[in-house]
Motif scaffolding. Structure first.
Motif, PDB file in Angstrom:
ATOM      1  N   ASP A 278     -22.431  45.273 -87.544  1.00 15.63           N
ATOM      2  CA  ASP A 278     -22.410  45.920 -88.863  1.00 15.63           C
ATOM      3  C   ASP A 278     -21.030  46.481 -89.186  1.00 15.63           C
ATOM      4  N   ILE A 279     -20.327  46.984 -88.162  1.00 11.80           N
ATOM      5  CA  ILE A 279     -19.030  47.634 -88.414  1.00 11.80           C
ATOM      6  C   ILE A 279     -17.873  46.705 -88.025  1.00 11.80           C
ATOM      7  N   GLY A 280     -17.933  46.149 -86.829  1.00 13.21           N
ATOM      8  CA  GLY A 280     -16.820  45.310 -86.361  1.00 13.21           C
ATOM      9  C   GLY A 280     -16.722  43.982 -87.097  1.00 13.21           C
ATOM     10  N   LYS A 281     -17.871  43.410 -87.440  1.00 14.72           N
ATOM     11  CA  LYS A 281     -17.928  42.140 -88.182  1.00 14.72           C
ATOM     12  C   LYS A 281     -16.998  41.072 -87.595  1.00 14.72           C
ATOM     13  N   PRO A 282     -17.187  40.731 -86.323  1.00  7.55           N
ATOM     14  CA  PRO A 282     -16.292  39.713 -85.732  1.00  7.55           C
ATOM     15  C   PRO A 282     -16.532  38.335 -86.353  1.00  7.55           C
ATOM     16  N   GLN A 283     -15.450  37.651 -86.606  1.00  9.23           N
ATOM     17  CA  GLN A 283     -15.523  36.310 -87.193  1.00  9.23           C
ATOM     18  C   GLN A 283     -15.104  35.274 -86.139  1.00  9.23           C
ATOM     19  N   ALA A 284     -15.571  34.051 -86.331  1.00 11.85           N
ATOM     20  CA  ALA A 284     -15.213  32.978 -85.400  1.00 11.85           C
ATOM     21  C   ALA A 284     -13.704  32.872 -85.305  1.00 11.85           C
ATOM     22  N   GLY A 285     -13.211  32.806 -84.085  1.00  8.75           N
ATOM     23  CA  GLY A 285     -11.778  32.647 -83.854  1.00  8.75           C
ATOM     24  C   GLY A 285     -11.014  33.946 -83.769  1.00  8.75           C
ATOM     25  N   GLU A 286     -11.620  35.060 -84.178  1.00 13.68           N
ATOM     26  CA  GLU A 286     -10.925  36.339 -84.079  1.00 13.68           C
ATOM     27  C   GLU A 286     -10.904  36.825 -82.623  1.00 13.68           C
ATOM     28  N   THR A 287      -9.977  37.748 -82.358  1.00 18.21           N
ATOM     29  CA  THR A 287      -9.883  38.334 -81.012  1.00 18.21           C
ATOM     30  C   THR A 287     -10.494  39.732 -81.029  1.00 18.21           C
ATOM     31  N   VAL A 288     -11.442  39.933 -80.115  1.00 21.16           N
ATOM     32  CA  VAL A 288     -12.164  41.204 -80.001  1.00 21.16           C
ATOM     33  C   VAL A 288     -11.866  41.793 -78.630  1.00 21.16           C
ATOM     34  N   VAL A 289     -11.540  43.085 -78.591  1.00 18.05           N
ATOM     35  CA  VAL A 289     -11.346  43.762 -77.301  1.00 18.05           C
ATOM     36  C   VAL A 289     -12.375  44.885 -77.188  1.00 18.05           C
ATOM     37  N   VAL A 290     -13.070  44.901 -76.048  1.00 14.22           N
ATOM     38  CA  VAL A 290     -14.107  45.903 -75.779  1.00 14.22           C
ATOM     39  C   VAL A 290     -13.671  46.698 -74.553  1.00 14.22           C
ATOM     40  N   SER A 291     -13.667  48.039 -74.672  1.00 14.95           N
ATOM     41  CA  SER A 291     -13.395  48.851 -73.480  1.00 14.95           C
ATOM     42  C   SER A 291     -14.713  49.351 -72.890  1.00 14.95           C
ATOM     43  N   ALA A 292     -14.681  49.802 -71.620  1.00 21.53           N
ATOM     44  CA  ALA A 292     -15.915  50.036 -70.839  1.00 21.53           C
ATOM     45  C   ALA A 292     -16.827  48.819 -71.016  1.00 21.53           C
ATOM     46  N   ALA A 293     -16.217  47.635 -70.890  1.00 13.95           N
ATOM     47  CA  ALA A 293     -16.882  46.390 -71.289  1.00 13.95           C
ATOM     48  C   ALA A 293     -18.002  45.982 -70.346  1.00 13.95           C
ATOM     49  N   ALA A 294     -17.962  46.447 -69.105  1.00 11.68           N
ATOM     50  CA  ALA A 294     -19.038  46.089 -68.177  1.00 11.68           C
ATOM     51  C   ALA A 294     -20.146  47.130 -68.188  1.00 11.68           C
ATOM     52  N   GLY A 295     -20.010  48.128 -69.039  1.00 12.81           N
ATOM     53  CA  GLY A 295     -21.025  49.179 -69.123  1.00 12.81           C
ATOM     54  C   GLY A 295     -22.199  48.749 -69.991  1.00 12.81           C
ATOM     55  N   ALA A 296     -23.112  49.692 -70.186  1.00 14.83           N
ATOM     56  CA  ALA A 296     -24.365  49.393 -70.878  1.00 14.83           C
ATOM     57  C   ALA A 296     -24.106  48.883 -72.294  1.00 14.83           C
ATOM     58  N   VAL A 297     -23.405  49.651 -73.097  1.00 14.04           N
ATOM     59  CA  VAL A 297     -23.143  49.270 -74.492  1.00 14.04           C
ATOM     60  C   VAL A 297     -22.124  48.134 -74.553  1.00 14.04           C
ATOM     61  N   GLY A 298     -21.014  48.291 -73.822  1.00 15.03           N
ATOM     62  CA  GLY A 298     -19.912  47.337 -73.925  1.00 15.03           C
ATOM     63  C   GLY A 298     -20.313  45.920 -73.560  1.00 15.03           C
ATOM     64  N   SER A 299     -21.144  45.770 -72.539  1.00 19.77           N
ATOM     65  CA  SER A 299     -21.504  44.415 -72.089  1.00 19.77           C
ATOM     66  C   SER A 299     -22.319  43.694 -73.160  1.00 19.77           C
ATOM     67  N   ILE A 300     -23.151  44.438 -73.875  1.00 22.97           N
ATOM     68  CA  ILE A 300     -23.956  43.815 -74.930  1.00 22.97           C
ATOM     69  C   ILE A 300     -23.090  43.563 -76.167  1.00 22.97           C
ATOM     70  N   ALA A 301     -22.246  44.536 -76.503  1.00 27.80           N
ATOM     71  CA  ALA A 301     -21.364  44.366 -77.665  1.00 27.80           C
ATOM     72  C   ALA A 301     -20.494  43.122 -77.506  1.00 27.80           C
ATOM     73  N   GLY A 302     -19.934  42.937 -76.326  1.00 30.98           N
ATOM     74  CA  GLY A 302     -19.067  41.779 -76.093  1.00 30.98           C
ATOM     75  C   GLY A 302     -19.821  40.463 -76.217  1.00 30.98           C
ATOM     76  N   GLN A 303     -21.039  40.421 -75.687  1.00 31.27           N
ATOM     77  CA  GLN A 303     -21.826  39.186 -75.798  1.00 31.27           C
ATOM     78  C   GLN A 303     -22.181  38.882 -77.253  1.00 31.27           C
TER      79      GLN A 303
END
Ligand code: NAP
Length: 338
Positions: free
Chosen positions: A141-166
């Motif tokens: 809803d907020i990040g709105k990642p588009q195909a081909g864009e670069t997304v960086v997630v911190s605490a990426a292996a954590g509960a929220v981050g791991s799902i956000a990245g996927q």
């Protein structure tokens, strides 16, 4: 069972939560009034925000007051009911149950937990609970990642981050995660399909971002704050979106946390920076669950829980969030599953 145990806030922590900051008390369970239910709590969610609630800093809910039961979310089983809406044995979410073996709640504050074949109860404490909703609303809803864009997630292996990245991967973005340690980084790239991972405990984050994000960064899903946030922020592209979900590196520090060094980057690069708190999005939960539910049922979305046992271990367990000594959504099992 005629008594309950609950953790009471005794002192506001200075730095890390210390054993004496909370006290475990035992007392008789009160009689139910009309319209109330008694819930035996099964799982308690341990969250970084617990540390914020223990402080008296400016925050999104009233701080837990000295002498009050520590606030916390959970799932439990109805043991007694004086409401037509719930009966003994129902699995429910009693609202913000607190760090307690039992919760007495007005039926209106209690919601049923659905039983979905093949989906464990712990899913409703993580990927199909506030954790998954936070990842979905923050990223989609907020990040709105588009195909081909670069997304960086911190605490990426954590509960929220791991799902956000996927979720960003499912939208076709290139996703780089920042996490502590080789095992967590290997999980991100080996099992979750992240395009790269940075071990902030052994690598220079800025140099690694330059290597892994040669075209800059379009979306920052920020969970950590501090120097890691600054390294990502200072590499954001024109019209980039910064999703400010959390700043865990600052929660034990006290004082006002530093922001990005170069505030003018928001202007020069026309960035959108948006902080959000998931409780504001709960009325829209069905939008997120419409995607998360099928992804969980099919196994396409990977998620983990780390379960510690015993209410008496709550204070020690919550500290794991700040050392990273947990593998997945951190839960405390207070009593057996029904
Ligand atoms: N806005 C909202 O509504 C909302 C809702 C839920 C959560 N959150 C925020 O989301 C973030 C993640 O929460 P979560 O529940 O998913 O917890 P989590 O990521 O499962 O656990 C916290 C992780 O933070 C990392 N961490 C802790 N201290 C750090 C530091 N000083 N520097 C770098 N990394 C550090 C650790 O990861 P490593 O092992 O990789 O170091 C740790 O495992 C938190 O900031 C939390 O406040 C916000």
């Amino acid at each position: 069972m005629t008594t309950l145990k609950r953790w009471v806030l005794k002192h506001r922590p200075q730095g890390e939560i210390a054993p004496g900051d909370l006290e475990l008390v035992e007392e008789p369970i009160a009689d139910l009034a009309d319209g109330e239910v008694l819930v035996r709590n099964v799982y308690l969610s341990l969250d970084p925000t617990n540390r914020i609630w223990m402080s008296d800093q400016d925050q999104y809910l009233p701080p837990v007051q000295i002498g009050e039961t520590m606030r916390g979310g959970g799932i439990g089983v109805v043991e007694r009911s004086r409401s037509d809406s719930f009966k003994q044995g129902d699995v429910v979410n009693p609202g913000l149950a607190g760090w307690s073996t039992h919760t007495i709640a007005a039926a209106g504050a209690v919601s049923p937990v659905p039983a979905i074949p093949g989906v464990p109860l712990t899913a409703f404490m993580s990927v199909l609970g506030a954790t998954g909703l936070t990842a979905w609303f923050g990223m989609i809803d907020i990040g709105k990642p588009q195909a081909g864009e670069t997304v960086v997630v911190s605490a990426a292996a954590g509960a929220v981050g791991s799902i956000a990245g996927q979720l960003a991967k499912l939208r076709g973005a290139r996703v780089i995660g920042i996490a502590g340690g080789k095992a967590k980084c290997d999980w991100l790239t080996g099992e979750l399909g992240f395009d790269g991972a940075i071990d902030y405990k052994s690598e220079n984050v800025g140099a690694a971002l330059d290597r892994l994000c040669p075209n800059g960064i379009d979306v920052n899903f920020e969970n950590v704050g501090g120097e890691i946030m600054d390294a990502v922020f200072s590499r954001m592209n024109n019209f980039g979106r910064m999703v400010l979900c959390g700043m865990i590196s600052t929660y034990n520090a006290g004082g006002i946390p530093a922001g990005p060094t170069d505030f003018s980057r928001i202007l020069m690069h026309r960035l959108t920076v948006k902080g959000f708190i998931i409780i504001d999005y709960l009325p829209r939960a069905s939008e997120a669950l419409a995607e998360l539910g099928p992804l969980v049922a099919s196994g396409a979305l990977k998620w983990k829980v780390h379960v510690e046992d015993g209410l008496e271990n709550a204070v020690a367990a919550v500290g794991r969030l700040f050392t990273g000594d947990h593998d997945g959504k951190l839960l405390l099992r207070i009593s057996p599953e029904p």
